[in-house]
Design an enzyme around this catalytic site. Structure first.
Site, PDB file in Angstrom:
ATOM      1  CG  ASP A 268       1.700   4.764   5.013  1.00 60.75           C
ATOM      2  OD1 ASP A 268       1.142   3.653   5.152  1.00 60.75           O
ATOM      3  OD2 ASP A 268       2.842   5.011   5.443  1.00 60.75           O
TER       4      ASP A 268
ATOM      5  CG  HIS B 186      -0.216   0.151   2.529  1.00 61.94           C
ATOM      6  ND1 HIS B 186       0.523  -0.877   3.083  1.00 61.94           N
ATOM      7  CD2 HIS B 186      -0.087   1.201   3.387  1.00 61.94           C
ATOM      8  CE1 HIS B 186       1.060  -0.479   4.229  1.00 61.94           C
ATOM      9  NE2 HIS B 186       0.710   0.790   4.440  1.00 61.94           N
TER      10      HIS B 186
HETATM   11  C1  SIN Z   1       5.805  -1.084   9.153  1.00 59.58           C
HETATM   12  O1  SIN Z   1       5.394  -1.194  10.321  1.00 59.58           O
HETATM   13  O2  SIN Z   1       6.836  -1.615   8.778  1.00 59.58           O
HETATM   14  C2  SIN Z   1       5.026  -0.269   8.165  1.00 59.58           C
HETATM   15  C3  SIN Z   1       3.894   0.446   8.778  1.00 59.58           C
HETATM   16  C4  SIN Z   1       3.049   1.216   7.784  1.00 59.58           C
HETATM   17  O3  SIN Z   1       2.451   0.617   6.900  1.00 59.58           O
HETATM   18  O4  SIN Z   1       2.975   2.438   7.891  1.00 59.58           O
END
Ligand code: SIN
Length: 281
Positions: free
Chosen positions: A105, A103
């Protein structure tokens, strides 16, 4: 991997596709010139991991504000003391890792975050890495015909909970909230031009569910193809966290995926997101 000298620090690339680690910087005390160079590295590599930091939440937030206005994530409350900082946590008992899907963000918000920063607080003994994919390469490797078709299209991007991407049922330790009146679905161009690099990037990911003006039957196979194409191994780097790493990535030209391979262990990160630009991009 070869070390590259910038004026104020050294860089170690993470992969051929993208990503770098920055060595020898203490973010507690950076000059404007060092900040400009960190920003340049962010544009050059799309995700940077700044190693060995020791910031308290005030100092982390101060560094975050240098990047722009804070973007608010509608599904989660921040820290009591610093509401702008979200705690992403998976405990020994939790069965859900936040971000465990490709994704970009906040792409479901009207003005999505240009950048996310994540500060490692507690890490499992092994695993819990984050994968990133280069959306410039994903765009560049499409056929001219496909680029032309996508160039005029917008996608519908939907928030975590309607999609069950982030329904947190297995993450009891995270501070959920109802998004209330915040709009959690919106349209964005599927191809966007980055304001700094001026390169075109595919803007896609788990939140993209439909193409405007098409039926679901028409748009689903196209989106499925783009999601699978955009995360080819050739476009990817893997960020391995160490205590004190602060990573910053560019949501306008990357996707990421939190690898959930540490069942029975604890991982805790502090996230700040920085608001981006309004369309048209
Ligand atoms: C992660 O915790 O490595 C990514 C977190 C996110 O999707 O912002």
């Amino acid at each position: 991997m070869k070390i590259i000298e910038y004026n104020n620090f050294k860089i170690r690339p993470l992969a051929g596709a993208m990503g770098a680690e920055i060595l020898d910087v203490d973010l507690k005390n950076i000059s404007d010139d060092t900040f400009k160079e960190i920003y340049k590295a962010f544009v050059d590599y799309q995700v940077i991991g700044i190693l060995d930091q020791d910031l308290n939440s005030d100092q982390y937030l101060e560094f975050g504000r240098k990047w722009g206005e804070i973007h608010h994530y509608p599904y989660m409350k921040g820290l009591e003391t610093h509401p702008e900082i979200l705690e992403i946590v998976k405990t020994e008992k939790d069965t859900y890792a936040f971000g465990n899907v490709w994704h970009s963000d906040g792409s479901f918000t009207e003005i999505p975050p240009k950048a996310t920063m994540l500060y490692a607080q507690e890490l499992p003994p092994a695993g819990g890495d984050t994968l990133f994919a280069n959306m410039y390469q994903a765009y560049d490797t499409l056929s001219d015909q496909m680029k032309e078709i996508l160039g005029s299209l917008r996608g519908l991007y939907v928030g975590d909970q309607p999609l069950k991407l982030g329904n947190f049922t297995g993450a009891k330790s995270m501070k959920q909230q109802d998004p209330g009146k915040t709009k959690v679905h919106t349209y964005h161009p599927i191809i966007r031009t980055h304001p700094d690099s001026k390169n075109k990037a595919l803007y896609i990911g788990g939140h993209a569910v439909e193409i405007e003006g098409m039926t679901k039957e028409e748009s689903t196979p196209i989106l499925n193809y783009l999601k699978s194409h955009s995360t080819r191994p050739e476009f990817i780097c893997r960020l391995k966290w160490s205590p004190g790493t602060i990573a910053i990535w560019d949501n306008r030209c990357t996707q990421h995926y939190a690898v959930d391979d540490y069942a029975g262990f604890r991982r805790r990160m502090h996230r700040i997101t920085i608001i981006g630009e309004e369309a048209p991009y």
